[in-house]
Design a protein around this motif. Structure first.
Motif, PDB file in Angstrom:
ATOM      1  N   PHE A  90     133.252  -6.087  83.546  1.00 19.75           N
ATOM      2  CA  PHE A  90     132.812  -6.637  84.925  1.00 19.75           C
ATOM      3  C   PHE A  90     131.302  -7.040  85.163  1.00 19.75           C
ATOM      4  CE2 PHE A  90     136.626  -4.203  86.174  1.00 19.75           C
ATOM      5  CZ  PHE A  90     137.469  -5.293  86.307  1.00 19.75           C
ATOM      6  N   GLU A  91     130.607  -6.617  84.036  1.00 21.12           N
ATOM      7  CA  GLU A  91     129.119  -6.635  84.148  1.00 21.12           C
ATOM      8  C   GLU A  91     128.674  -8.145  84.633  1.00 21.12           C
ATOM      9  OE1 GLU A  91     127.037  -5.225  80.575  1.00 21.12           O
ATOM     10  OE2 GLU A  91     127.542  -3.131  81.390  1.00 21.12           O
ATOM     11  N   GLN A  92     129.329  -9.226  84.121  1.00 19.20           N
ATOM     12  CA  GLN A  92     129.117 -10.556  84.479  1.00 19.20           C
ATOM     13  C   GLN A  92     129.901 -10.869  85.696  1.00 19.20           C
ATOM     14  OE1 GLN A  92     129.652 -12.944  80.906  1.00 19.20           O
ATOM     15  NE2 GLN A  92     127.192 -12.449  80.410  1.00 19.20           N
ATOM     16  N   ARG A  93     129.533 -10.474  87.005  1.00 18.46           N
ATOM     17  CA  ARG A  93     130.181 -10.863  88.036  1.00 18.46           C
ATOM     18  C   ARG A  93     129.994 -12.278  88.249  1.00 18.46           C
ATOM     19  NH1 ARG A  93     128.404  -5.489  90.006  1.00 18.46           N
ATOM     20  NH2 ARG A  93     130.149  -4.243  89.557  1.00 18.46           N
ATOM     21  N   PRO A  94     130.707 -13.252  88.937  1.00 14.67           N
ATOM     22  CA  PRO A  94     130.205 -14.473  89.502  1.00 14.67           C
ATOM     23  C   PRO A  94     129.308 -14.198  90.547  1.00 14.67           C
ATOM     24  CG  PRO A  94     132.420 -13.901  90.148  1.00 14.67           C
ATOM     25  CD  PRO A  94     132.203 -12.766  89.621  1.00 14.67           C
ATOM     26  N   LYS A  95     128.276 -15.352  90.459  1.00 16.35           N
ATOM     27  CA  LYS A  95     127.034 -15.126  91.577  1.00 16.35           C
ATOM     28  C   LYS A  95     127.722 -15.380  92.882  1.00 16.35           C
ATOM     29  CE  LYS A  95     122.858 -15.967  89.400  1.00 16.35           C
ATOM     30  NZ  LYS A  95     123.293 -16.991  88.207  1.00 16.35           N
ATOM     31  N   PRO A  96     127.280 -14.617  94.125  1.00 14.73           N
ATOM     32  CA  PRO A  96     127.910 -14.890  95.381  1.00 14.73           C
ATOM     33  C   PRO A  96     128.089 -16.284  95.599  1.00 14.73           C
ATOM     34  CG  PRO A  96     126.108 -13.303  95.438  1.00 14.73           C
ATOM     35  CD  PRO A  96     126.169 -13.857  93.931  1.00 14.73           C
ATOM     36  N   ASN A  97     129.215 -16.550  96.152  1.00 17.71           N
ATOM     37  CA  ASN A  97     129.552 -17.967  96.447  1.00 17.71           C
ATOM     38  C   ASN A  97     129.551 -18.394  98.079  1.00 17.71           C
ATOM     39  OD1 ASN A  97     131.707 -16.848  97.492  1.00 17.71           O
ATOM     40  ND2 ASN A  97     133.407 -17.822  96.430  1.00 17.71           N
ATOM     41  N   HIS A  98     128.659 -17.331  98.537  1.00 17.53           N
ATOM     42  CA  HIS A  98     128.208 -17.715 100.150  1.00 17.53           C
ATOM     43  C   HIS A  98     126.935 -16.900 100.419  1.00 17.53           C
ATOM     44  CE1 HIS A  98     129.113 -13.459 100.852  1.00 17.53           C
ATOM     45  NE2 HIS A  98     130.013 -13.791  99.862  1.00 17.53           N
ATOM     46  N   LYS A  99     126.322 -17.094 101.510  1.00 21.18           N
ATOM     47  CA  LYS A  99     124.986 -16.754 101.461  1.00 21.18           C
ATOM     48  C   LYS A  99     124.723 -15.327 102.479  1.00 21.18           C
ATOM     49  CE  LYS A  99     122.271 -20.921 100.814  1.00 21.18           C
ATOM     50  NZ  LYS A  99     123.168 -21.974 101.043  1.00 21.18           N
ATOM     51  N   LEU A 100     126.023 -14.731 103.001  1.00 18.41           N
ATOM     52  CA  LEU A 100     125.992 -13.683 103.657  1.00 18.41           C
ATOM     53  C   LEU A 100     125.694 -12.516 102.824  1.00 18.41           C
ATOM     54  CD1 LEU A 100     129.345 -14.685 105.403  1.00 18.41           C
ATOM     55  CD2 LEU A 100     127.047 -14.914 106.321  1.00 18.41           C
ATOM     56  N   PRO A 101     125.105 -11.545 103.626  1.00 18.85           N
ATOM     57  CA  PRO A 101     124.554 -10.313 102.660  1.00 18.85           C
ATOM     58  C   PRO A 101     125.928  -9.388 102.300  1.00 18.85           C
ATOM     59  CG  PRO A 101     123.759 -10.130 105.048  1.00 18.85           C
ATOM     60  CD  PRO A 101     124.778 -11.350 104.891  1.00 18.85           C
ATOM     61  N   TYR A 102     126.832  -9.404 102.801  1.00 17.07           N
ATOM     62  CA  TYR A 102     128.064  -8.543 102.497  1.00 17.07           C
ATOM     63  C   TYR A 102     129.085  -9.600 101.822  1.00 17.07           C
ATOM     64  CZ  TYR A 102     125.618  -4.587 104.201  1.00 17.07           C
ATOM     65  OH  TYR A 102     124.862  -3.417 104.247  1.00 17.07           O
ATOM     66  N   ASP A 103     129.806  -9.042 100.812  1.00 15.03           N
ATOM     67  CA  ASP A 103     131.069  -9.630 100.606  1.00 15.03           C
ATOM     68  C   ASP A 103     132.507  -9.250 101.621  1.00 15.03           C
ATOM     69  OD1 ASP A 103     130.163 -11.222  98.357  1.00 15.03           O
ATOM     70  OD2 ASP A 103     130.601  -9.472  97.118  1.00 15.03           O
ATOM     71  N   GLY A 125     136.400  -5.344  90.426  1.00 13.83           N
ATOM     72  CA  GLY A 125     135.031  -5.557  89.961  1.00 13.83           C
ATOM     73  C   GLY A 125     134.022  -5.935  90.835  1.00 13.83           C
ATOM     74  N   LEU A 126     134.372  -6.098  92.161  1.00 14.01           N
ATOM     75  CA  LEU A 126     133.257  -6.184  93.174  1.00 14.01           C
ATOM     76  C   LEU A 126     132.151  -5.520  93.030  1.00 14.01           C
ATOM     77  CD1 LEU A 126     135.708  -8.069  94.346  1.00 14.01           C
ATOM     78  CD2 LEU A 126     134.971  -7.655  96.583  1.00 14.01           C
ATOM     79  N   ASP A 127     130.949  -5.910  93.418  1.00  8.85           N
ATOM     80  CA  ASP A 127     129.899  -5.331  93.433  1.00  8.85           C
ATOM     81  C   ASP A 127     129.862  -3.896  94.607  1.00  8.85           C
ATOM     82  OD1 ASP A 127     127.335  -3.950  93.692  1.00  8.85           O
ATOM     83  OD2 ASP A 127     125.998  -6.083  93.685  1.00  8.85           O
ATOM     84  N   PRO A 128     129.750  -2.788  94.379  1.00  3.36           N
ATOM     85  CA  PRO A 128     129.755  -2.002  95.375  1.00  3.36           C
ATOM     86  C   PRO A 128     129.006  -1.945  96.560  1.00  3.36           C
ATOM     87  CG  PRO A 128     129.910  -0.896  93.298  1.00  3.36           C
ATOM     88  CD  PRO A 128     129.820  -2.139  92.967  1.00  3.36           C
ATOM     89  N   LYS A 129     127.859  -2.703  96.206  1.00  2.00           N
ATOM     90  CA  LYS A 129     126.534  -2.575  97.163  1.00  2.00           C
ATOM     91  C   LYS A 129     126.866  -3.795  98.362  1.00  2.00           C
ATOM     92  CE  LYS A 129     123.106  -3.205  94.306  1.00  2.00           C
ATOM     93  NZ  LYS A 129     123.707  -2.898  92.818  1.00  2.00           N
ATOM     94  N   ARG A 130     127.856  -4.608  97.775  1.00  3.11           N
ATOM     95  CA  ARG A 130     128.143  -5.584  98.677  1.00  3.11           C
ATOM     96  C   ARG A 130     129.684  -5.370  99.545  1.00  3.11           C
ATOM     97  NH1 ARG A 130     125.373 -10.270  98.233  1.00  3.11           N
ATOM     98  NH2 ARG A 130     127.143 -11.555  98.782  1.00  3.11           N
TER      99      ARG A 130
END
Ligand code: FAD
Length: 536
Positions: A90-103, A125-130
């Protein structure tokens, strides 16, 4: 006309095909792997990106699905595992496709919130920080910390993972087991909260504790949410600025039911005088309650738990229940008393102060005792006699004055129960969806009696009127199927996580396969049985 012969021939062809397909998939996996290994060993060449390993992994999994134990596929998968030990695919996560700070904002870090957060971040594989969990308690598992001290999980914990297709009934993440972590078959609330806290810590979950979600607002259609937050009342810092709303693409409502009992206000009361009663969710310890003679209104798990615990600490108790739940049997193990409860009630009936179990009774009124007498009167009407009269049991030695009351009375006649303490209400929970701050963002069923108040959900557990708002946990219901226990609702985590990850642009094929393999992706209800009942 030779159906049996035709079937045998077809089965033989299929068996042959399966073997050939499995061999082909394993060959493909090994061929792809060889190239990657060569590239990894070539000092001149760049290492292959982690995502390149997905294709051979998929091929080995397919081979093993077709022929479990296929030797080439097994070896290939093991080699791949070894190679990937320190590389996350999952190291290569897709770049966020929206501009909000959290997924994702998850409301509540209970069993459902922690479980779905781990599924999102570990399996998909989502980024835990988001992914942020907002929790009003000091730590994950606040509800369980509020359980009465004596209360225990009724569903048993046992670490059978590896020897069957599933895992510990009370676990919210594959590879973990409350039985193993806590050394308990029926964990207490405090124990279970510890288990959830340990999972959240090990999984590096991003938890905003002591924080109350005070509003959920949907931005323009399909473009995310504002989640209003505030310090939990009593924890505000003097002079601090109000907290900024959290902005996220998706919201998962995981606020549960226990902290949202059925309201007893006059407008909505089940019977006059309901507000004089005390809901069982406000009891912190049965032993520490003052007084020694109680009336419990309502049966099933909560009522029986109260009856057992009161008897166990030497207090008298009379249960007025609408059905004789202590003898009910159904197709669904969660709509009849758990064996653990039946066992404890039988034990309680042998104790020096056994509970009196009265049914079928419909409570019609509660009032304060009159004429200077202290305490309360519970008025109830006997219902239609139930078939299994013979199994009605109550071994409590009754006083002269009470004689005859244990036998069901004639239908329509009244019984008045006296109690010095406010009667205990074990009549269930309304739940955080209809009572919480997001109630207007869901629509509610009205087609069948049993799901009349249940939130209506899409097939991925999204609100039907607010796309992007998901529900997880014990309030999830589809038709007559209620996902009211951990072992049921955890199987929807994969479905919710998949819908969210796809919306964020992730390739979820491997994650879905993994979630399916570990029993966390139930998208087909044909094997589920049972209607909802009063236990839920
Ligand atoms: C009495 C009782 C006994 C049960 N026994 C069992 C059992 O033995 N086995 C079983 O599988 N299931 C059992 N259940 C079902 C039970 O509801 C679930 O297993 C479990 O508690 C549900 O988890 P949850 O995460 O949905 O809710 P909860 O555990 O209640 O978690 C919700 C979380 O959200 C937080 N929260 C709520 N509102 C807000 C807000 N506005 N802002 C911020 N945070 C908020 C709460 O503090 C809490 O931590 C039982 C239920 C009850 C009521």
């Amino acid at each position: 006309r030779d159906y049996a012969g035709a079937m045998r021939a077809a089965a033989a062809t299929l068996a042959g095909e399966e073997a050939e397909l499995a061999a082909a998939a394993a060959r493909k996996g090994n061929a792809l792997l060889e190239v990657l290994v060569a590239q990894a060993n070539d000092e001149e060449a760049e290492d292959p990106p982690p995502s390149a390993f997905k294709e051979p992994l998929r091929a080995f999994r397919l081979a093993l699905k077709l022929q479990p134990g296929h030797p080439e596929a097994k070896k290939g998968a093991a080699d791949l595992d070894e190679l990937l030990e320190h590389i996350s695919v999952f190291e290569q996560r897709p770049k966020p496709n929206h501009k909000l700070p959290y997924d994702v904002v998850i409301v509540g870090a209970g069993a459902a919130g922690v479980g779905v957060a781990l599924t999102l971040t570990k399996t998909f594989g989502l980024d835990p920080k988001r992914v942020v969990l907002v929790e009003r308690g000091d730590r994950p598992g606040e509800t369980f910390r509020r359980w009465p001290k004596e209360m225990r999980f009724i569903s048993p914990s046992f670490n059978h993972q590896g020897w069957s297709g599933s895992f510990d009934l009370n676990s919210v993440m594959f590879g973990t087991s409350p039985a193993h972590t806590l050394g308990a078959e029926h964990p207490s609330g405090e124990d279970y909260a510890f288990y959830l806290g340990a999972l959240a810590h090990a999984g590096d979950l991003n938890i905003m504790a002591k924080t109350e979600v005070t509003g959920v607002r949907s931005r323009t259609r399909n473009s995310g949410f504002w989640v209003d937050v505030a310090p939990r009342p009593g924890t505000e810092e003097e002079g601090a600025e109000p907290m900024e709303p959290l902005r996220a693409r998706y919201v998962i409502w995981a606020a549960g039911e226990f902290q949202y009992p059925k309201p007893t206000d006059a407008a909505d009361e089940m019977f006059p005088g309901e507000a004089l009663c005390r809901h069982n969710s406000s009891v912190r310890s049965w032993k520490e309650m003052s007084g020694d003679d109680y009336v419990v209104i309502g049966g099933y798990e909560s009522g029986m738990d109260a009856a057992f615990n009161l008897a166990a600490c030497g207090k008298k108790c009379t249960v007025a229940a609408s059905t004789r739940c202590w003898t009910t049997t159904t197709d669904d193990p969660s709509t009849e008393l758990a064996p653990y409860t039946v066992q404890r009630i039988n034990e309680a009936l042998e104790m020096p102060t056994p509970p009196r179990l009265l049914a079928p009774l419909r409570v019609t009124k509660v009032e304060e005792a009159k004429g200077g007498a202290k305490g309360f009167l519970v008025h109830a009407t006997w219902g239609e006699a139930e078939d299994d009269e013979g199994s009605f049991v109550s071994k409590r030695r009754v006083t002269e004055e009470e004689k005859g009351e244990d036998e069901p009375g004639e239908e329509g006649t009244e019984i008045v129960l006296r109690t010095p303490q406010p009667p205990i209400l074990c009549t269930g929970f309304e739940g955080s969806v209809s009572l919480g701050v997001a109630s207007a963002l869901f629509e509610y069923g009205n087609d069948q009696a049993c799901n009349a108040h249940a939130p209506v959900l899409t097939d991925t557990d999204q609100s039907t009127i607010t796309p992007g708002l998901f529900l997880v946990g014990s309030l999830v219901q589809h038709g007559e199927l209620s996902f009211c226990f951990v072992y049921k609702f955890r199987q929807r985590f994969g479905v919710v996580a998949n819908a969210i990850a796809q919306g964020l642009g992730y390739d979820t094929r491997d994650s879905v396969q993994e979630a399916r393999q570990i029993d966390m992706f139930m998208d087909d209800f044909t094997n589920c049985q049972g209607a909802c009942g009063e236990t839920c």
